[in-house]
Design a protein around this motif. Structure first.
Motif, short mmCIF file in Angstrom:
data_model
loop_
_atom_site.label_atom_id
_atom_site.label_comp_id
_atom_site.label_asym_id
_atom_site.label_seq_id
_atom_site.Cartn_x
_atom_site.Cartn_y
_atom_site.Cartn_z
N ARG A 1 -0.53 19.81 -4.32
CA ARG A 1 -1.38 18.83 -5.00
C ARG A 1 -1.55 17.55 -4.19
O ARG A 1 -2.63 16.97 -4.15
CB ARG A 1 -0.75 18.47 -6.36
CG ARG A 1 -0.81 19.57 -7.40
CD ARG A 1 -2.18 19.68 -8.05
NE ARG A 1 -2.59 18.46 -8.71
CZ ARG A 1 -2.28 18.12 -9.96
NH1 ARG A 1 -1.52 18.93 -10.68
NH2 ARG A 1 -2.72 17.01 -10.49
N VAL A 2 -0.48 17.10 -3.58
CA VAL A 2 -0.47 15.76 -2.98
C VAL A 2 -1.05 15.75 -1.56
O VAL A 2 -1.91 14.92 -1.24
CB VAL A 2 0.96 15.19 -2.98
CG1 VAL A 2 1.07 13.95 -2.09
CG2 VAL A 2 1.38 14.85 -4.40
N GLU B 1 -4.83 15.68 -0.95
CA GLU B 1 -5.45 14.40 -1.32
C GLU B 1 -5.18 13.33 -0.27
O GLU B 1 -6.06 12.53 0.06
CB GLU B 1 -4.92 13.95 -2.68
CG GLU B 1 -5.35 14.84 -3.83
CD GLU B 1 -6.86 14.86 -3.99
OE1 GLU B 1 -7.49 13.84 -3.70
OE2 GLU B 1 -7.40 15.91 -4.38
N LEU B 2 -3.97 13.32 0.24
CA LEU B 2 -3.64 12.35 1.29
C LEU B 2 -4.48 12.63 2.54
O LEU B 2 -4.97 11.69 3.19
CB LEU B 2 -2.15 12.43 1.63
CG LEU B 2 -1.17 11.96 0.55
CD1 LEU B 2 0.27 12.21 0.99
CD2 LEU B 2 -1.36 10.49 0.24
N ILE C 1 0.84 -1.21 0.00
CA ILE C 1 0.00 0.00 0.00
C ILE C 1 0.88 1.26 0.00
O ILE C 1 0.61 2.22 -0.72
CB ILE C 1 -0.94 -0.01 1.22
CG1 ILE C 1 -1.95 -1.15 1.08
CG2 ILE C 1 -1.67 1.32 1.35
CD1 ILE C 1 -2.78 -1.37 2.33
N TYR C 2 1.92 1.21 0.83
CA TYR C 2 2.83 2.37 0.90
C TYR C 2 3.46 2.64 -0.46
O TYR C 2 3.57 3.78 -0.93
CB TYR C 2 3.91 2.11 1.95
CG TYR C 2 4.68 3.34 2.37
CD1 TYR C 2 4.17 4.20 3.32
CD2 TYR C 2 5.92 3.62 1.81
CE1 TYR C 2 4.86 5.32 3.72
CE2 TYR C 2 6.62 4.75 2.20
CZ TYR C 2 6.09 5.59 3.14
OH TYR C 2 6.77 6.71 3.52
N SER D 1 2.24 1.78 -3.35
CA SER D 1 1.23 2.27 -4.29
C SER D 1 0.92 3.74 -4.05
O SER D 1 0.64 4.50 -4.99
CB SER D 1 -0.05 1.43 -4.18
OG SER D 1 -0.66 1.65 -2.94
N LEU D 2 1.00 4.17 -2.79
CA LEU D 2 0.81 5.59 -2.49
C LEU D 2 1.91 6.44 -3.14
O LEU D 2 1.64 7.47 -3.76
CB LEU D 2 0.80 5.81 -0.97
CG LEU D 2 -0.48 5.47 -0.22
CD1 LEU D 2 -0.26 5.57 1.28
CD2 LEU D 2 -1.60 6.41 -0.64
N ILE D 3 3.15 5.99 -2.98
CA ILE D 3 4.27 6.73 -3.57
C ILE D 3 4.16 6.72 -5.09
O ILE D 3 4.43 7.73 -5.76
CB ILE D 3 5.62 6.13 -3.11
CG1 ILE D 3 5.80 6.39 -1.61
CG2 ILE D 3 6.78 6.73 -3.88
CD1 ILE D 3 7.12 5.90 -1.05
N CYS E 1 8.33 12.45 -3.64
CA CYS E 1 9.10 12.55 -2.41
C CYS E 1 9.32 11.13 -1.89
O CYS E 1 8.36 10.45 -1.52
CB CYS E 1 8.32 13.40 -1.40
SG CYS E 1 8.94 13.33 0.28
N VAL F 1 1.19 12.01 -9.95
CA VAL F 1 0.72 13.39 -9.76
C VAL F 1 1.89 14.36 -9.92
O VAL F 1 1.78 15.40 -10.60
CB VAL F 1 0.07 13.56 -8.37
CG1 VAL F 1 -0.26 15.02 -8.10
CG2 VAL F 1 -1.17 12.71 -8.27
N TRP G 1 1.43 6.61 -6.81
CA TRP G 1 0.40 7.60 -7.17
C TRP G 1 0.96 9.02 -7.06
O TRP G 1 0.75 9.85 -7.95
CB TRP G 1 -0.82 7.45 -6.24
CG TRP G 1 -1.77 8.59 -6.41
CD1 TRP G 1 -2.70 8.75 -7.40
CD2 TRP G 1 -1.85 9.76 -5.60
NE1 TRP G 1 -3.36 9.94 -7.25
CE2 TRP G 1 -2.86 10.58 -6.15
CE3 TRP G 1 -1.18 10.20 -4.46
CZ2 TRP G 1 -3.19 11.80 -5.60
CZ3 TRP G 1 -1.51 11.41 -3.92
CH2 TRP G 1 -2.52 12.21 -4.48
N GLU G 2 1.71 9.28 -5.99
CA GLU G 2 2.31 10.60 -5.83
C GLU G 2 3.25 10.91 -7.01
O GLU G 2 3.29 12.04 -7.50
CB GLU G 2 3.09 10.68 -4.52
CG GLU G 2 2.23 10.68 -3.27
CD GLU G 2 3.05 10.77 -1.99
OE1 GLU G 2 4.17 11.31 -2.04
OE2 GLU G 2 2.58 10.30 -0.95
#
Lengths: 194, 125
Positions: free
Chosen positions: B113-114, B117-118, B21-22, B24-26, B50, B32, B28-29
């Protein structure tokens, strides 16, 4: 709905499972903190680099494979405009500061020389004055006052307070005399007497 | 990890799931962040993200006129009072004045932007 709603819709993560939502939250918070910290640190570093670059420092000279620069507290950023704190850390600035010191010293020397020259010109002008143009000692306003019996007004012994007190006492004596002359007089009488 | 392994070692399965999950978050970031620098060439790929509190990564893939595929990963390391970058090998270089300005603008836009959303996702539980 934001423009990123299609790519980061909470529904998209429905497959994660309700039991994992609780675990996802710390991950999101960790990412938020990481991005916020990275942004802040980047700004601190960028401001520092801009401050260093402005006084003729070649930024390219800091490139090195094993470059290690100790981290500074956030309060340090406010001190970056102070030349001495930058000079202590950046070797390139030490030469700049030395140049600045030389410049300041040279400026001071020039100013001192100019002042001495001006003083010399004034003294010379005084010396060149004709004797009859020079005022006699007795012509000095202060000397004339002293000769007339007045104390030097700039003397620490001069007491203007006493003079004021004397005038107040004299006025009181005069009023007492008027009161004595018109002990039961009306306002008109008193006004005439005054 | 298959279902049997997850049943046998649920703690490891949970950790792997969190890591996934972590990541996949990065990822997605990075998508973006890659949009912050304008349009990407057709067939190209760009990600800016980041990695951690001291590291930013810019990954770019593109195809030149001869059809040759290029990949460039630039890593920006924030080291106290300086930001250095490395491309490919570990040869660190200082940022030019313009690059520093562009980098800090990208960082600001990335944050704008990020992070909202988080936060929205964190509050959506």
């Amino acid at each position: 709905m934001t423009r990123n709603a299609d790519t980061l819709n909470p529904d998209r993560y429905r497959h994660i499972g309700e039991h994992e939502i609780r675990e996802l939250h710390p991950l999101l918070v960790a990412r938020i903190n990481a991005v916020a910290l990275a942004t802040e640190k980047s700004h601190v570093a960028a401001n520092s680099m801009s401050a260093m670059a402005s006084p003729r420092v070649r930024v390219g000279s800091v490139a090195a494979a094993n470059l290690v620069i100790p981290a500074k507290p956030l309060t340090h950023i406010n001190k970056l405009t102070e030349t001495d704190s930058i000079v202590a850390e950046v070797p390139e600035l030490q030469k700049y500061a030395a140049d600045e010191n030389e410049l300041m010293e040279a400026t001071a020397r020039i100013a001192q020389a100019a002042a001495a020259q001006a003083r010399g010109a004034v003294n010379q002008a005084h010396e060149e004055r004709l004797p009859e143009q020079q005022p006699a000692a007795s012509e000095s306003p202060f000397n004339q006052l002293q000769e007339a019996g007045f104390a030097d007004p700039l003397s620490p012994n001069a007491s203007y307070i006493e003079g004021v007190a004397d005038s107040t006492a004299a006025e009181q004596r005069a009023r007492a005399q008027v009161d004595a002359a018109f002990p039961t007089g009306s306002q008109d009488q008193y006004t005439r007497a005054a | 990890m298959n279902l049997l392994a997850a049943l046998l070692n649920p703690q490891q399965a949970a950790e792997e799931r969190r890591a996934e999950i972590y990541k996949s978050l990065i990822h997605w970031e990075g998508k973006v962040g890659g949009q912050l620098f304008g349009p990407v060439q057709k067939g190209g790929r760009r990600e800016f993200f980041c990695l951690d509190e001291n590291t930013w990564v810019w990954h770019e893939e593109w195809t030149d006129e001869t059809g040759r595929r290029h990949t460039m990963t630039t890593r920006y390391d924030v080291r106290g009072n300086v930001i250095v970058k490395s491309q490919g090998d570990n040869n660190y270089q200082a940022l030019s004045k313009d690059e520093l300005s562009n980098f800090i603008n990208a960082v600001d836009l990335y944050y704008q932007r990020v992070v909202p959303e988080l936060q929205r996702m964190a509050n959506a539980k």
